[in-house]
Design a protein around this motif. Structure first.
Motif, PDB file in Angstrom:
ATOM      1  N   GLY A 161      20.673  28.569  54.619  1.00 24.63           N
ATOM      2  CA  GLY A 161      20.057  27.909  53.462  1.00 24.63           C
ATOM      3  C   GLY A 161      20.042  26.404  53.560  1.00 24.63           C
ATOM      4  N   ALA A 162      20.509  25.870  54.690  1.00 26.83           N
ATOM      5  CA  ALA A 162      20.601  24.416  54.843  1.00 26.83           C
ATOM      6  C   ALA A 162      19.313  23.840  55.400  1.00 26.83           C
ATOM      7  N   PRO A 163      19.022  22.585  55.099  1.00 25.25           N
ATOM      8  CA  PRO A 163      17.857  21.929  55.699  1.00 25.25           C
ATOM      9  C   PRO A 163      18.110  21.670  57.183  1.00 25.25           C
ATOM     10  N   LYS A 164      17.039  21.408  57.905  1.00 24.34           N
ATOM     11  CA  LYS A 164      17.168  21.162  59.338  1.00 24.34           C
ATOM     12  C   LYS A 164      18.001  19.926  59.610  1.00 24.34           C
ATOM     13  N   ASP A 165      17.735  18.842  58.886  1.00 26.75           N
ATOM     14  CA  ASP A 165      18.534  17.629  59.040  1.00 26.75           C
ATOM     15  C   ASP A 165      18.699  16.956  57.686  1.00 26.75           C
ATOM     16  N   TRP A 166      19.614  15.972  57.648  1.00 26.25           N
ATOM     17  CA  TRP A 166      19.921  15.299  56.387  1.00 26.25           C
ATOM     18  C   TRP A 166      20.362  13.869  56.682  1.00 26.25           C
ATOM     19  N   PRO A 167      19.956  12.899  55.863  1.00 28.34           N
ATOM     20  CA  PRO A 167      20.363  11.512  56.111  1.00 28.34           C
ATOM     21  C   PRO A 167      21.825  11.274  55.714  1.00 28.34           C
ATOM     22  N   LEU A 168      22.642  10.926  56.681  1.00 28.03           N
ATOM     23  CA  LEU A 168      24.053  10.647  56.429  1.00 28.03           C
ATOM     24  C   LEU A 168      24.644   9.854  57.587  1.00 28.03           C
ATOM     25  N   ASP A 169      25.849   9.356  57.375  1.00 28.16           N
ATOM     26  CA  ASP A 169      26.599   8.667  58.424  1.00 28.16           C
ATOM     27  C   ASP A 169      27.351   9.741  59.198  1.00 28.16           C
ATOM     28  N   ALA A 170      26.830  10.123  60.353  1.00 25.58           N
ATOM     29  CA  ALA A 170      27.347  11.284  61.085  1.00 25.58           C
ATOM     30  C   ALA A 170      28.832  11.156  61.419  1.00 25.58           C
ATOM     31  N   LYS A 171      29.249   9.990  61.873  1.00 23.76           N
ATOM     32  CA  LYS A 171      30.638   9.810  62.288  1.00 23.76           C
ATOM     33  C   LYS A 171      31.595   9.993  61.127  1.00 23.76           C
ATOM     34  N   ARG A 172      31.259   9.381  59.989  1.00 24.96           N
ATOM     35  CA  ARG A 172      32.161   9.463  58.837  1.00 24.96           C
ATOM     36  C   ARG A 172      32.140  10.861  58.206  1.00 24.96           C
ATOM     37  N   VAL A 173      30.966  11.445  58.084  1.00 28.83           N
ATOM     38  CA  VAL A 173      30.899  12.782  57.490  1.00 28.83           C
ATOM     39  C   VAL A 173      31.582  13.802  58.395  1.00 28.83           C
ATOM     40  N   ARG A 174      31.450  13.642  59.694  1.00 29.57           N
ATOM     41  CA  ARG A 174      32.145  14.541  60.633  1.00 29.57           C
ATOM     42  C   ARG A 174      33.656  14.462  60.414  1.00 29.57           C
ATOM     43  N   GLN A 175      34.156  13.248  60.151  1.00 30.90           N
ATOM     44  CA  GLN A 175      35.574  13.075  59.859  1.00 30.90           C
ATOM     45  C   GLN A 175      35.976  13.874  58.615  1.00 30.90           C
ATOM     46  N   VAL A 176      35.133  13.855  57.603  1.00 27.48           N
ATOM     47  CA  VAL A 176      35.394  14.625  56.377  1.00 27.48           C
ATOM     48  C   VAL A 176      35.447  16.116  56.681  1.00 27.48           C
ATOM     49  N   LEU A 177      34.446  16.603  57.393  1.00 27.00           N
ATOM     50  CA  LEU A 177      34.332  18.036  57.644  1.00 27.00           C
ATOM     51  C   LEU A 177      35.465  18.545  58.538  1.00 27.00           C
TER      52      LEU A 177
END
Length: 275
Positions: A161-177
């Motif tokens: 159900g997720a979109p193909k891509d999304w605007p975000l700061d990949a490095k920081r969001v990866r740290q969150v996940l």
């Protein structure tokens, strides 16, 4: 014979009518006044609650600001000497024989140096508020990379159900996940399934991390995102605080709840933003 005539005189109760009308008006005015007083009291109570909430928020912002400044100074001041200490300790550990009685002590120095290094890194992450490096990021690849990094075989990933891509700061969001998945793995019994689900909800990307652990107690639900709060023997207590801060920098929210069927769920909501 005598004829008796009955005369009936009817008096209109003018005075009683006026009194009744006056009493009715007084009752209506009294009810209106009481209602107005109650409404005023409710509005005053709500305004008081809002003011107290605002004052608490401002006090918390001041506390976090002071904490951030002190933490940044402390982290910067100790980072370089700490790196030197850790490097020399690791070198000493390599040169100390495994059967030497000193090996355990040297290993302890290395472990503590690494722990302090982790703390300084978390402190700097917590106080960092620089601009985000927003760019379209593939959601499936991002989450798959997080699962691969944590290397847990019990994780199931659903991005249908997720979109193909999304605007975000990949490095920081990866740290969150990564932080959320690490916590889920640590909280779950060995072999218990962990579910990661991502989907689009309106104009926001939502990611859910569900574990099968003991859940979160009611008293801790409002505290788990506080800096330095932890219920574990290991860790700095900054992981979730840093995660929420990064999410809020994206204009999103990070919330947690205990699931009635068992375990806990952490949910990240990131609104769509222009790159």
């Amino acid at each position: 014979p005598m004829v008796r005539t009955a005369v009936m005189i009817e008096f209109e109760p003018l005075v009683a009518g006026r009194l009744l009308a006056r009493a009715t008006r007084s009752l209506v005015l009294g009810a209106a006044a009481a209602g107005l007083l109650m409404l005023t009291a409710v509005l005053f109570w709500q305004a008081t609650l809002r003011r107290e909430a605002f004052e608490r928020s401002m006090a918390e912002q001041r506390r976090l600001s002071t904490l951030g400044e002190l933490s940044a100074v402390l982290a910067h001041e100790i980072r370089n000497p700490l790196a030197s200490l850790k490097g020399h300790a690791q070198l000493l550990a390599e040169r100390t024989p495994d059967d030497s009685p000193e090996r355990k002590r040297v290993g302890r120095i290395v472990t503590e140096a690494q722990r302090l290094e982790e703390l300084t890194t978390d402190l700097l992450d917590f106080v960092r508020t620089g601009p985000l490096d927003l760019a379209p990021v593939g959601i499936e690849n991002l989450l798959a990379g997080v699962v691969e990094e944590v290397a847990s075989e019990t994780v199931s990933l659903d991005t249908t159900g997720a979109p193909k891509d999304w605007p975000l700061d990949a490095k920081r969001v990866r740290q969150v996940l990564v932080n959320l998945l690490d916590n889920a793995v640590e909280a779950s019994p060995e072999g218990a399934p962990i579910e990661i689900t991502a989907w689009k909800e309106g104009r926001a990307l939502v990611s859910s991390f569900r574990d099968r652990g003991e859940g979160i107690s009611e008293k801790n639900l409002d505290r788990i995102f506080d800096p330095f709060f932890t219920t574990r023997s290991k860790g700095t207590g900054l992981g979730l605080a840093v995660a929420r801060r990064i999410v809020e920098l994206h204009g999103g929210t990070l919330v947690a709840r205990s699931v009635p069927e068992g375990g806990a769920e952490f949910r990240v909501t990131l609104p769509e933003r222009k790159t």
